[in-house]
Design an enzyme around this catalytic site. Structure first.
Site, PDB file in Angstrom:
ATOM      1  CB  ILE A  57       1.697  -0.907   7.792  1.00  0.00           C
ATOM      2  CG1 ILE A  57       1.437  -2.404   7.922  1.00  0.00           C
ATOM      3  CG2 ILE A  57       0.483  -0.211   7.170  1.00  0.00           C
ATOM      4  CD1 ILE A  57       0.296  -2.741   8.861  1.00  0.00           C
ATOM      5  CE  LYS A  61       5.205  15.707  10.659  1.00  0.00           C
ATOM      6  NZ  LYS A  61       4.564  17.019  10.952  1.00  0.00           N
ATOM      7  CB  ALA A  63       4.344   5.645  15.883  1.00  0.00           C
ATOM      8  CE  LYS A  79       0.391   5.034  16.018  1.00  0.00           C
ATOM      9  NZ  LYS A  79      -0.906   5.764  16.064  1.00  0.00           N
ATOM     10  CG  ASP A 191      -4.033  15.272  14.454  1.00  0.00           C
ATOM     11  OD1 ASP A 191      -4.115  16.381  13.896  1.00  0.00           O
ATOM     12  OD2 ASP A 191      -3.091  14.482  14.259  1.00  0.00           O
ATOM     13  CG  ASP A 208      -2.774   7.841  13.369  1.00  0.00           C
ATOM     14  OD1 ASP A 208      -2.275   6.745  13.699  1.00  0.00           O
ATOM     15  OD2 ASP A 208      -2.522   8.406  12.294  1.00  0.00           O
TER      16      ASP A 208
END
Length: 253
Positions: A57, A61, A63, A79, A191, A208
Site C-alpha cells: 500500500i 522511511k 515501515a 505495517k 506528528d 501513524d
C-alpha cells in the site's frame, strides 16, 4: 519462535508471488522480511490472523504497509517496521517520556517491538474515544495488523492528495479530533499533518500513531502545538484561516 516446515514453505511461496506482482528484487524484500520478521509472520499465519500478503500500500522511511487477507477473506492492513532503516533515536525520544512504558533496552529489535506496541495502544485509545482511525487487530514484534481503510480496489488516499469540496468542514473535524484526543483520551498524535491523515467516505482518518504521547510526556505541549500548527498551515493553503495559537491556548486552558 519457530515455525513448522509447512508454514515456512507457505511464507516462501507468498514472498515469491509478492516479488512477481510488484517487481521487487530479493534484496529489497529481504530488508523488510528478515528472518525474525518471517518467523513473526509464520506465527500470525498459524494463529489464523493472516492468510496471505496481497500487495504493498505504501512505503515510508521506516515501515512498509501491505494489504493482506485473513482466513475469513477480510482485507486488512499490515505495517512492517524495517529494522535496517528505522530511526531508533527518534523512537526512543517518544518512548522514554511516556509513563505507560517501562524503560527499554538498547537493542534495535527491542526498541522496534516497543514502538509497535505503542502504536497499538494509541490506536486502541482512539477506538475508545471514537476518533476515526484504523482499528488495531494484533501487534507482534515489528508487525502491526490493523483495519484496512479503503475500498476493494484502492486504499484510501492521503488528505494531501484529495480535492476538497468543503475544506472548512474537514479542518473543523480534524481540529475536533485533536481536542477530543487531548481532553477525553489524554493522547496527542505528535506528528499530525496532511501526510498521515486518510480521507475515506467523506471522512478523515488518523494514521501513524506510534509517536503519540500522553500529556505527562515532558514535551507533550510542544507536540500538541506542532500538531495544531501543521493542520492550520495546511488548510490555510485551501482558504481556511484559523489562529493556531488561539486554538492551542483555549485547549490547554
Amino acid at each position: 519462535m519457530e515455525i513448522d516446515k509447512k508454514t515456512a514453505r507457505k511464507i516462501d511461496r507468498e514472498l515469491q508471488s509478492l516479488r512477481e506482482r510488484i517487481g521487487a528484487d530479493r534484496k529489497t524484500l529481504n530488508e523488510v522480511f528478515d528472518k525474525p520478521t518471517l518467523l513473526a509472520f509464520g506465527k500470525l499465519i498459524s494463529d489464523r490472523i493472516l492468510k496471505f500478503i496481497d500487495f504493498p500500500i505504501s512505503t515510508g522511511k521506516e515501515a512498509n504497509v501491505f494489504r493482506a487477507v485473513t482466513p475469513d477473506d477480510r482485507i486488512v492492513a499490515v505495517k512492517v517496521y524495517r529494522i535496517a532503516t528505522s530511526n531508533f533515536n527518534r523512537m526512543i525520544y517518544y518512548i522514554r517520556g511516556d509513563p505507560r512504558f517501562a524503560p527499554i533496552g538498547r537493542s534495535k529489535r527491542e526498541i522496534i517491538n516497543q514502538w509497535v506496541k505503542k502504536e497499538l495502544k494509541n490506536l486502541e485509545r482512539l477506538q475508545e474515544i471514537e476518533v476515526p482511525a484504523p482499528k488495531p487487530i494484533r501487534a507482534l514484534q515489528n508487525i502491526l495488523v490493523m483495519e484496512y481503510i479503503g475500498d476493494h480496489n484502492y486504499p484510501a488516499p492521503l488528505l494531501k492528495d484529495i480535492e476538497m469540496k468543503d475544506p472548512e468542514r474537514i479542518c473543523n473535524e480534524i481540529i475536533g479530533y485533536i481536542k477530543k484526543m487531548y481532553i477525553e483520551g489524554d493522547i496527542i498524535h505528535s506528528d499530525l499533518s496532511e501526510y498521515n491523515i486518510l480521507f475515506y467516505k467523506n471522512r478523515p482518518y488518523l494514521i501513524d500513531l506510534a509517536q503519540g504521547v500522553v500529556s505527562e510526556h515532558p514535551f507533550a505541549f510542544d507536540f500538541l502545538k506542532r500538531d495544531i500548527e501543521n493542520v492550520v498551515k495546511f488548510f490555510r493553503r485551501h482558504g481556511v484561516i484559523y489562529n493556531a495559537r488561539e486554538i492551542f491556548r483555549e485547549l490547554i486552558a
